[in-house]
Design a protein around this motif. Structure first.
Motif, short mmCIF file in Angstrom:
data_model
loop_
_atom_site.label_atom_id
_atom_site.label_comp_id
_atom_site.label_asym_id
_atom_site.label_seq_id
_atom_site.Cartn_x
_atom_site.Cartn_y
_atom_site.Cartn_z
N VAL A 69 -22.37 46.46 93.17
CA VAL A 69 -21.64 47.49 94.98
C VAL A 69 -21.15 48.48 93.75
N TYR A 70 -20.95 50.23 94.10
CA TYR A 70 -19.82 50.97 93.18
C TYR A 70 -19.01 51.61 93.79
N LEU A 71 -17.88 50.78 94.45
CA LEU A 71 -17.32 51.48 95.62
C LEU A 71 -16.54 52.83 95.43
N ASP A 72 -16.11 52.54 94.08
CA ASP A 72 -15.07 53.82 93.73
C ASP A 72 -15.18 54.94 93.36
N LYS A 73 -16.52 55.08 93.26
CA LYS A 73 -17.00 56.23 93.10
C LYS A 73 -16.79 57.15 93.55
N GLU A 83 -8.29 46.07 97.66
CA GLU A 83 -9.24 45.86 98.04
C GLU A 83 -10.76 46.04 97.72
N MET A 84 -10.72 47.23 96.96
CA MET A 84 -11.42 47.52 96.36
C MET A 84 -11.55 47.05 95.02
N TRP A 85 -10.90 46.30 94.04
CA TRP A 85 -11.33 45.97 92.67
C TRP A 85 -11.72 44.16 93.47
N ALA A 86 -10.89 43.85 94.67
CA ALA A 86 -11.20 42.39 94.86
C ALA A 86 -12.97 42.42 95.22
N ALA A 90 -16.12 40.45 92.90
CA ALA A 90 -16.80 40.08 93.54
C ALA A 90 -18.37 39.98 93.56
N ALA A 91 -18.70 41.37 93.85
CA ALA A 91 -20.38 41.43 94.06
C ALA A 91 -20.89 41.17 92.22
N ASN A 92 -20.19 42.16 91.48
CA ASN A 92 -20.17 42.61 90.15
C ASN A 92 -20.30 42.14 89.34
N VAL A 93 -19.66 40.26 89.36
CA VAL A 93 -18.86 39.11 88.71
C VAL A 93 -19.32 38.34 89.08
N THR A 94 -18.70 38.56 89.64
CA THR A 94 -18.63 36.65 90.25
C THR A 94 -20.23 36.39 91.14
N TYR A 132 -12.72 53.56 87.18
CA TYR A 132 -12.31 52.34 86.30
C TYR A 132 -12.26 50.80 87.37
N ILE A 133 -13.42 50.97 88.24
CA ILE A 133 -13.39 49.70 88.95
C ILE A 133 -14.70 49.23 88.47
N TYR A 134 -14.99 50.05 88.45
CA TYR A 134 -17.49 50.16 88.30
C TYR A 134 -16.70 49.77 86.81
N ARG A 135 -16.66 50.62 86.22
CA ARG A 135 -16.18 49.86 84.21
C ARG A 135 -16.08 49.02 84.21
#
Length: 212
Positions: A69-73, A83-86, A90-94, A132-135
């Protein structure tokens, strides 16, 4: 060849699935909304256990961890709620780790390969600000892949991490640099070339080594 692709319902994942099926390979695609072969929300351990059970007796030659996901675009510095970080991690790493963990016996059975979709935005050499989150999540996925390459070498499993290009998908947008066909052609060549000798690589879709 049996290929499992997470996030196979749209974008690069769907195009990869179509490519491999057209060439006669056995493809199992997953999607969070159940619109592919198997339903899998990569953030849900229970669903991973279900998928592992369904694929219990089927060796996997290539696992493509594509779901993300790329929620912070488009967010500015005042955005980025906790919550967006979490959700993103959760999707991109865990989610990548849980997928590999759940399907590891299938990969061990065939000494298969793992391809992890990261991004050039994971590289510390590229820091133009924003996203920041996606990166951060894609940098973590890169780190995860390189460590998996070390630990899975003894099992004969090669792990590659890839920047798929800036692709004309819903995530990449219409102004992106390359088409999905171009990305798929390059990525499938990368996956075919992946071996224990190159395990842990971070490469672009067109075969260039990417700076970490």
């Amino acid at each position: 060849m049996h290929i499992v692709i997470t996030g196979a319902n749209r974008g690069i994942g769907r195009s990869l699935a179509d490519h491999y099926r057209a060439r006669g390979h056995d493809v199992t695609g997953t999607a969070r909304d159940g619109s592919s072969d198997l339903a899998l929300d990569v953030t849900d351990p229970a669903q991973h256990r279900t998928v592992a059970s369904l694929l219990e007796d089927r060796p996997i030659d290539l696992l493509i961890c594509n779901a993300g996901v790329y929620l912070d675009k488009g967010h500015d510095i005042d955005g980025y709620p906790a919550e967006m970080w979490a959700q993103s991690f959760a999707a991109n790493v865990t989610g990548v780790f849980l997928t590999v963990q759940a399907l590891l016996p299938n990969l061990q059975a065939s000494k298969g390969k793992i391809a992890i979709m990261s991004s050039q935005m994971a590289s510390h050499t590229r820091a133009p600000g924003g996203s920041y989150i996606y990166r951060a999540s894609k940098a973590a996925a890169l780190n995860l892949g390189r460590n998996l390459a070390t630990d899975l070498r003894a099992d004969g499993i090669a792990v590659g991490i890839y920047h798929p290009g800036w692709v004309q998908t819903d995530m990449g947008g219409p102004a992106a640099e390359i088409t999905t066909d171009q990305a798929v052609e390059g990525l499938t060549d990368r996956f075919e070339a992946l071996s224990l000798d190159s395990s842990g690589c971070f490469e672009t879709w067109d075969g260039r080594a990417h700076a970490y």
